[in-house]
Design a protein around this motif. Sequence first.
Motif, mmCIF file in Angstrom:
data_model
loop_
_atom_site.group_PDB
_atom_site.id
_atom_site.type_symbol
_atom_site.label_atom_id
_atom_site.label_comp_id
_atom_site.label_asym_id
_atom_site.label_seq_id
_atom_site.Cartn_x
_atom_site.Cartn_y
_atom_site.Cartn_z
ATOM 1 N N THR A 136 9.625 71.413 -10.908
ATOM 2 C CA THR A 136 9.013 72.668 -11.325
ATOM 3 C C THR A 136 7.687 72.811 -10.587
ATOM 4 N N VAL A 137 7.546 73.895 -9.845
ATOM 5 C CA VAL A 137 6.369 74.136 -9.021
ATOM 6 C C VAL A 137 5.142 74.342 -9.894
ATOM 7 N N LYS A 138 4.069 73.666 -9.496
ATOM 8 C CA LYS A 138 2.768 73.819 -10.151
ATOM 9 C C LYS A 138 1.794 74.427 -9.145
ATOM 10 N N ARG A 139 0.770 75.090 -9.635
ATOM 11 C CA ARG A 139 -0.250 75.668 -8.758
ATOM 12 C C ARG A 139 -0.814 74.563 -7.862
ATOM 13 N N GLY A 140 -0.875 74.831 -6.568
ATOM 14 C CA GLY A 140 -1.421 73.871 -5.618
ATOM 15 C C GLY A 140 -0.403 72.902 -5.033
ATOM 16 N N ASP A 141 0.850 72.990 -5.476
ATOM 17 C CA ASP A 141 1.886 72.121 -4.894
ATOM 18 C C ASP A 141 2.024 72.386 -3.404
ATOM 19 N N ARG A 142 2.322 71.333 -2.667
ATOM 20 C CA ARG A 142 2.604 71.440 -1.227
ATOM 21 C C ARG A 142 3.976 70.850 -0.980
ATOM 22 N N LEU A 143 4.732 71.512 -0.137
ATOM 23 C CA LEU A 143 6.113 71.103 0.124
ATOM 24 C C LEU A 143 6.190 69.709 0.743
ATOM 25 N N ASP A 144 5.254 69.373 1.633
ATOM 26 C CA ASP A 144 5.280 68.043 2.237
ATOM 27 C C ASP A 144 5.038 66.956 1.198
ATOM 28 N N LEU A 145 4.161 67.230 0.247
ATOM 29 C CA LEU A 145 3.892 66.237 -0.796
ATOM 30 C C LEU A 145 5.063 66.106 -1.769
ATOM 31 N N ILE A 146 5.741 67.211 -2.037
ATOM 32 C CA ILE A 146 6.941 67.158 -2.882
ATOM 33 C C ILE A 146 8.021 66.337 -2.179
ATOM 34 N N ALA A 147 8.194 66.567 -0.884
ATOM 35 C CA ALA A 147 9.183 65.795 -0.120
ATOM 36 C C ALA A 147 8.827 64.314 -0.114
ATOM 37 N N ALA A 148 7.564 64.000 0.056
ATOM 38 C CA ALA A 148 7.136 62.594 0.046
ATOM 39 C C ALA A 148 7.425 61.962 -1.318
ATOM 40 N N ARG A 149 7.171 62.704 -2.382
ATOM 41 C CA ARG A 149 7.357 62.174 -3.740
ATOM 42 C C ARG A 149 8.822 61.880 -4.045
ATOM 43 N N TYR A 150 9.701 62.821 -3.724
ATOM 44 C CA TYR A 150 11.103 62.688 -4.097
ATOM 45 C C TYR A 150 11.968 62.043 -3.025
ATOM 46 N N LEU A 151 11.632 62.276 -1.768
ATOM 47 C CA LEU A 151 12.484 61.806 -0.671
ATOM 48 C C LEU A 151 11.867 60.657 0.118
ATOM 49 N N GLY A 152 10.592 60.366 -0.165
ATOM 50 C CA GLY A 152 9.941 59.244 0.496
ATOM 51 C C GLY A 152 9.423 59.542 1.893
ATOM 52 N N ASN A 185 6.685 77.915 2.803
ATOM 53 C CA ASN A 185 5.676 78.111 1.753
ATOM 54 C C ASN A 185 6.141 79.022 0.632
ATOM 55 N N ASP A 186 7.206 79.799 0.860
ATOM 56 C CA ASP A 186 7.750 80.629 -0.216
ATOM 57 C C ASP A 186 8.202 79.770 -1.392
ATOM 58 N N LEU A 187 8.612 78.537 -1.124
ATOM 59 C CA LEU A 187 9.118 77.664 -2.194
ATOM 60 C C LEU A 187 8.041 77.250 -3.190
ATOM 61 N N VAL A 188 6.790 77.207 -2.755
ATOM 62 C CA VAL A 188 5.715 76.762 -3.645
ATOM 63 C C VAL A 188 4.751 77.897 -3.996
ATOM 64 N N ALA A 189 5.123 79.125 -3.691
ATOM 65 C CA ALA A 189 4.242 80.269 -3.918
ATOM 66 C C ALA A 189 4.159 80.691 -5.386
ATOM 67 N N VAL A 190 5.207 80.396 -6.163
ATOM 68 C CA VAL A 190 5.258 80.874 -7.552
ATOM 69 C C VAL A 190 5.307 79.689 -8.514
ATOM 70 N N PRO A 191 4.197 79.419 -9.218
ATOM 71 C CA PRO A 191 4.232 78.358 -10.226
ATOM 72 C C PRO A 191 5.327 78.647 -11.263
ATOM 73 N N GLY A 192 6.047 77.598 -11.638
ATOM 74 C CA GLY A 192 7.136 77.725 -12.594
ATOM 75 C C GLY A 192 8.504 77.803 -11.937
ATOM 76 N N ALA A 193 8.532 78.099 -10.641
ATOM 77 C CA ALA A 193 9.817 78.119 -9.936
ATOM 78 C C ALA A 193 10.395 76.707 -9.935
#
Length: 123
Positions: A64-80, A98-106
């Motif tokens: 679940t996207v939170k304000r300030g999320d970055r796609l590279d950091l999400i990938a690092a967290r889940y995919l290593g 960046n569209d993937l992290v533009a809306v908190p709650g997505a």
Amino acid sequence: MNYPLQQLIQMGAVPAVSFPLDSRYYHYSTQQYTSPDGTVITYLTRRFVPKPGAPNYATVAQHTVKRGDRLDLIAARYLGDPLMFWLLCDANGAIVPNDLVAVPGAVLNITTPQGVPGTGTGA
């Protein structure tokens, strides 16, 4: 007219394109086109983006996207690997990352090619 880099590649002085294992282009090769005036143009073969939920991908988590999320950091967290952010784009049908992290709650699907486990380190 050949460009200097293309001449070096043809002579073997510069290796052909080789993409790292975490690149979305890893399995893709280059092709050459010779224009009517004799110019040789080297290009990357086309990559078709798979449909979200394609059967060759396995969902390993959801985020679940939170304000300030970055796609590279999400990938690092889940995919290593932060460079695997493109898998998240493919899994969620995003052309503009960046569209993937533009809306908190997505909610993002976290997927890997089947048979390749993610790190699964939390939601």
